[in-house]
Design a protein around this motif. Sequence first.
Motif, PDB file in Angstrom:
ATOM      1  N   ALA A 114      -8.128   2.566 -10.596  1.00 35.25           N
ATOM      2  CA  ALA A 114      -7.477   2.130  -9.359  1.00 35.25           C
ATOM      3  C   ALA A 114      -8.207   0.916  -8.807  1.00 35.25           C
ATOM      4  CB  ALA A 114      -7.474   3.262  -8.340  1.00 35.25           C
ATOM      5  N   GLY A 173      -4.474   5.690   3.152  1.00 36.34           N
ATOM      6  CA  GLY A 173      -4.113   4.887   1.996  1.00 36.34           C
ATOM      7  C   GLY A 173      -4.418   5.628   0.705  1.00 36.34           C
ATOM      8  N   ILE A 174      -3.562   5.462  -0.278  1.00 32.36           N
ATOM      9  CA  ILE A 174      -3.725   6.082  -1.590  1.00 32.36           C
ATOM     10  C   ILE A 174      -4.260   5.027  -2.552  1.00 32.36           C
ATOM     11  CG2 ILE A 174      -2.481   7.147  -3.518  1.00 32.36           C
ATOM     12  CD1 ILE A 174      -0.401   8.140  -1.468  1.00 32.36           C
ATOM     13  N   ALA A 175      -5.219   5.402  -3.376  1.00 32.40           N
ATOM     14  CA  ALA A 175      -5.754   4.484  -4.389  1.00 32.40           C
ATOM     15  C   ALA A 175      -4.627   4.093  -5.344  1.00 32.40           C
ATOM     16  CB  ALA A 175      -6.899   5.146  -5.151  1.00 32.40           C
ATOM     17  N   LEU A 176      -4.490   2.800  -5.593  1.00 36.24           N
ATOM     18  CA  LEU A 176      -3.363   2.282  -6.376  1.00 36.24           C
ATOM     19  C   LEU A 176      -3.787   1.934  -7.795  1.00 36.24           C
ATOM     20  CD1 LEU A 176      -1.793  -0.081  -3.698  1.00 36.24           C
ATOM     21  CD2 LEU A 176      -1.155   2.276  -4.244  1.00 36.24           C
ATOM     22  N   LEU A 223       0.974   5.210   1.560  1.00 40.02           N
ATOM     23  CA  LEU A 223       0.325   6.121   2.496  1.00 40.02           C
ATOM     24  C   LEU A 223       0.685   7.557   2.155  1.00 40.02           C
ATOM     25  CD1 LEU A 223       0.972   4.326   5.920  1.00 40.02           C
ATOM     26  CD2 LEU A 223      -0.932   4.036   4.337  1.00 40.02           C
ATOM     27  N   ASP A 224      -0.296   8.457   2.303  1.00 39.71           N
ATOM     28  CA  ASP A 224      -0.019   9.875   2.101  1.00 39.71           C
ATOM     29  C   ASP A 224       0.544  10.474   3.396  1.00 39.71           C
ATOM     30  OD1 ASP A 224      -2.198  10.459   3.812  1.00 39.71           O
ATOM     31  OD2 ASP A 224      -3.523  11.006   2.158  1.00 39.71           O
ATOM     32  N   THR A 255      -6.720   0.484  -2.082  1.00 41.79           N
ATOM     33  CA  THR A 255      -5.545   1.069  -1.452  1.00 41.79           C
ATOM     34  C   THR A 255      -4.505   0.031  -1.038  1.00 41.79           C
ATOM     35  OG1 THR A 255      -6.641   1.081   0.695  1.00 41.79           O
ATOM     36  CG2 THR A 255      -6.822   3.092  -0.629  1.00 41.79           C
ATOM     37  N   SER A 256      -4.770  -1.215  -1.294  1.00 36.88           N
ATOM     38  CA  SER A 256      -3.826  -2.295  -1.027  1.00 36.88           C
ATOM     39  C   SER A 256      -3.953  -3.293  -2.164  1.00 36.88           C
ATOM     40  CB  SER A 256      -4.143  -2.967   0.311  1.00 36.88           C
ATOM     41  OG  SER A 256      -3.152  -3.906   0.653  1.00 36.88           O
ATOM     42  N   GLY A 272       0.861  -1.169   0.000  1.00 35.84           N
ATOM     43  CA  GLY A 272       0.000   0.000   0.000  1.00 35.84           C
ATOM     44  C   GLY A 272       0.899   1.220   0.000  1.00 35.84           C
TER      45      GLY A 272
END
Length: 112
Positions: free
Chosen positions: A54, A43-46, A37-38, A57-58, A35
């Motif tokens: 996306a 969590g940041i959309a991946l 992180l900002d 977030t994982s 994941g």
Amino acid sequence: YDAAAKTYSLTFRQSCPATPDKVEKLPFVIPVELGLLDGQGAGIALRLAGEAAAGGTSRVISVTEAEQTFTFVDIAEQPLPSLLRGFSAPVKLSFPYTRDQLMFLMQHDSDG
């Protein structure tokens, strides 16, 4: 992190020492759950380069080459990677985390 392009790239390298019966070893298939992180710990959309949307977030990526780079797009700020979530692979990981980054992960990461 490339701020202008809003991309973040992670490069994985793997090796396996030679054994008496086999001098040259092929790369393993290594599942790596990760994941990003900002700065606030969210969590940041991946989304990998080339993907349409996306996928949360994982996610699990498969490292299949001796050296392989994964580039995530639409990353608005320098992220902090959370690697090998859920102990996704029994491998030794080397990443240049600082002490403060490790403390941040312990405080904010859902897998901390």
